[in-house]
Design an enzyme around this catalytic site. Structure first.
Site, short mmCIF file in Angstrom:
data_model
loop_
_atom_site.label_atom_id
_atom_site.label_comp_id
_atom_site.label_asym_id
_atom_site.label_seq_id
_atom_site.Cartn_x
_atom_site.Cartn_y
_atom_site.Cartn_z
N TYR A 144 23.69 -5.84 77.41
CA TYR A 144 25.29 -6.01 77.57
C TYR A 144 25.90 -4.73 78.17
O TYR A 144 25.18 -3.86 78.00
CB TYR A 144 25.75 -5.96 76.09
CG TYR A 144 27.23 -6.04 76.01
CD1 TYR A 144 27.63 -7.37 76.46
CD2 TYR A 144 27.69 -4.99 75.50
CE1 TYR A 144 29.05 -7.34 76.35
CE2 TYR A 144 29.32 -5.38 75.51
CZ TYR A 144 30.14 -6.51 75.83
OH TYR A 144 31.28 -6.45 75.87
N ASP A 239 22.58 2.28 81.86
CA ASP A 239 23.82 2.20 81.36
C ASP A 239 23.52 2.85 79.55
O ASP A 239 22.73 2.28 78.85
CB ASP A 239 24.07 0.49 80.72
CG ASP A 239 25.51 0.52 79.86
OD1 ASP A 239 25.94 1.27 79.36
OD2 ASP A 239 25.53 -0.88 79.84
N LYS A 267 31.03 5.32 73.85
CA LYS A 267 31.01 5.58 72.34
C LYS A 267 30.84 7.01 72.06
O LYS A 267 31.89 7.46 71.85
CB LYS A 267 29.51 4.69 72.16
CG LYS A 267 29.64 3.30 72.51
CD LYS A 267 28.76 2.35 71.69
CE LYS A 267 29.47 0.74 72.17
NZ LYS A 267 28.63 -0.01 72.84
C1 LIG Z 1 29.22 -0.98 74.08
C2 LIG Z 1 28.51 -1.14 75.18
C3 LIG Z 1 29.25 -1.37 76.47
C4 LIG Z 1 30.81 -1.56 76.35
O1 LIG Z 1 31.40 -0.57 75.90
P1 LIG Z 1 33.09 -0.74 75.56
O2 LIG Z 1 33.46 0.35 75.17
O3 LIG Z 1 32.90 -2.01 74.30
O4 LIG Z 1 33.68 -1.57 76.68
C5 LIG Z 1 28.34 -1.27 77.45
N1 LIG Z 1 27.32 -0.94 77.63
C6 LIG Z 1 26.63 -0.92 76.47
C7 LIG Z 1 25.03 -0.49 76.69
C8 LIG Z 1 27.10 -0.76 75.23
O5 LIG Z 1 26.44 -0.75 74.03
#
Ligand SMILES: *Cc1c(COP(=O)(O)O)cnc(C)c1O
Length: 430
Positions: A144, A239, A267
């Protein structure tokens, strides 16, 4: 468990907010139930509007490395509020934040702040496309990267076929530039590259996948990606929105010993405020406006409150080098307790953990990619989730999420969690 007020608010919420939630992950749809409404959090605990207490293992989906509302973040925020909450002009704290990120993550020479993980990955892809002058990207099934159109695609029947959109509203034209590979399967990537010579701008990957449950990448697989990207002039994007500062001060890339070209963060770096960032090689980052031709912007980017909270967090991490070994001790203690409980009910469930992120899958045999993750019995997960919740343990309302241990969790919290876990399993497998 009394849920009178939560039920009331949820009914109200459903009238005004689609599904009653501002992000679908918060819904209890996957586990058949209604979400509880949270009133406050402190340390390892959260409290709902009906005054139920929970030991929390979600930590706002990752940000709360130090538990809820730690004093040092609160103080940083109060101080920042005194001066004003936004100026839309440069501030000193942005420079301090950028320097600290660059100092802690060696692959990052320059960084730009945004407001969410989604924005970070979206911008990193645009940048990679601008830099390489190519259109296509490779992502992995089950990873994701936020909700930008071209990430909302999972593989069709074969992992090497073109994807189909996971959401309505994503057009065929956008989908055709996203190629889907299988996680931990180097040949699936290699084949895509062979078939699309000089057309791939970027490979984006969660170096520790946390959005199909927890699935770590093999070191050799990641090393293979790095070499392949070097040979083919493809931008490698890690990511690390979830894994950054979660598994080590330098993120998953520190554990793997591999430097990506670009990294996305979010995060934890916002200390609970809405923040994201992307950064990497200077040569690539200098392509961004206003010095380069790749446009990227944000009214509230680098917001003083978000920067103050984030800076406080990173500074704390930097000054407490023992943090990650302490988290490892707590996390392995919890994981060992879980594993003993699973043995006792004569199961051999897959259990994946990297530091303080972990996931127990209701499936036997190894989970190494999306296909093996979705073998999990989600109905049983739902049952398990409610058994835990009713006894005051707050896990994710979905099998395919990580749980997080924070520095605020105590041995007592973990013992209670292990005990409740044993009870839940024996209720299910009696
Ligand atoms: C949470 C997450 C996202 C998206 O971040 P948001 O702040 O919810 O837009 C993208 N990549 C990874 C790996 C994530 O865990």
């Amino acid at each position: 468990m009394n849920t009178t007020l939560s039920t009331y608010f949820f009914n109200e919420a459903n009238r005004y907010i689609p599904g009653g939630v501002n992000s679908p992950a918060r819904s209890f749809k996957a586990v058949a139930g209604n979400p509880v409404f949270i009133e406050r959090g402190e340390g390892s605990k959260i409290y709902d509007v009906d005054k139920n207490e929970y030991i929390d293992y979600i930590g706002s989906w990752g940000p709360h490395l130090f538990g809820h509302n730690p004093q040092f973040i609160k103080e940083a925020l109060f101080d920042a509020v005194e001066n004003g909450v936004s100026f839309g002009a440069p501030t000193e704290i942005e420079v301090k934040m950028a320097k600290l990120i660059i100092d802690m993550v060696p692959s990052i020479d320059m960084v730009r702040m945004v407001n969410s993980g989604t924005e970070a990955t979206m911008s990193a892809i645009r940048l990679a496309r601008g830099y390489t002058k190519r259109d296509k990207i490779i992502k992995f099934e089950g990873c994701y990267h936020g909700h930008a159109d071209y990430f909302l695609i999972k593989a069709g029947s074969g992992a090497l076929t073109l994807g189909v959109p996971t959401s309505l509203g994503v057009t065929k034209n956008i989908v055709k530039d996203t190629l889907i590979a299988e996680y931990n399967n180097f040949n699936s990537v290699k084949n895509l590259i062979l078939k699309n010579k000089k057309q791939i701008a970027a490979i984006i990957i969660e170096p520790i996948a946390g959005n199909m449950g927890v699935v770590p990448a093999d070191k050799t697989f990641i090393k293979g990606l790095r070499d392949l990207c070097n040979e083919e002039d493809i931008v490698l994007i890690f990511d690390e929105v979830m894994s950054g500062f979660r598994v080590a001060a330098g993120g998953a890339q520190e554990l793997l010993g591999i430097k990506p070209d670009l990294t996305t963060l979010g995060k934890i770096i916002g200390g609970g405020l809405p923040v994201g960032a992307f950064g990497g090689k200077q040569e690539i980052m200098e392509m961004i406006a206003p010095i380069g031709p790749v446009y990227q912007a944000g009214t509230l980017s680098g917001n003083p409150l978000a920067m103050s909270a984030g800076y406080a967090v990173l500074n704390y991490i930097k000054n407490n080098p023992d943090l990650y070994s302490a988290l490892e001790d707590l996390s392995s203690y919890l994981a060992n307790g879980f594993k003993e409980n699973v043995k006792r009910v004569k199961k051999n469930f897959a259990f994946n953990r990297v530091g303080s992120m972990m996931c127990m899958f209701f499936t036997e045999g190894k989970v190494t990619n999306f296909k093996t993750a979705v073998k999990s019995d989600t109905l049983v997960y739902g049952r398990y989730f409610h058994e835990m919740l009713n006894k005051g343990i707050y896990f994710a309302p979905s099998q395919f999420e990580a749980i997080f241990v924070s520095a605020a969790h105590t041995k007592e919290d973990l013992d209670k969690t292990i005990e409740t876990h044993a009870e839940a399993l024996s209720a299910i497998y009696k």
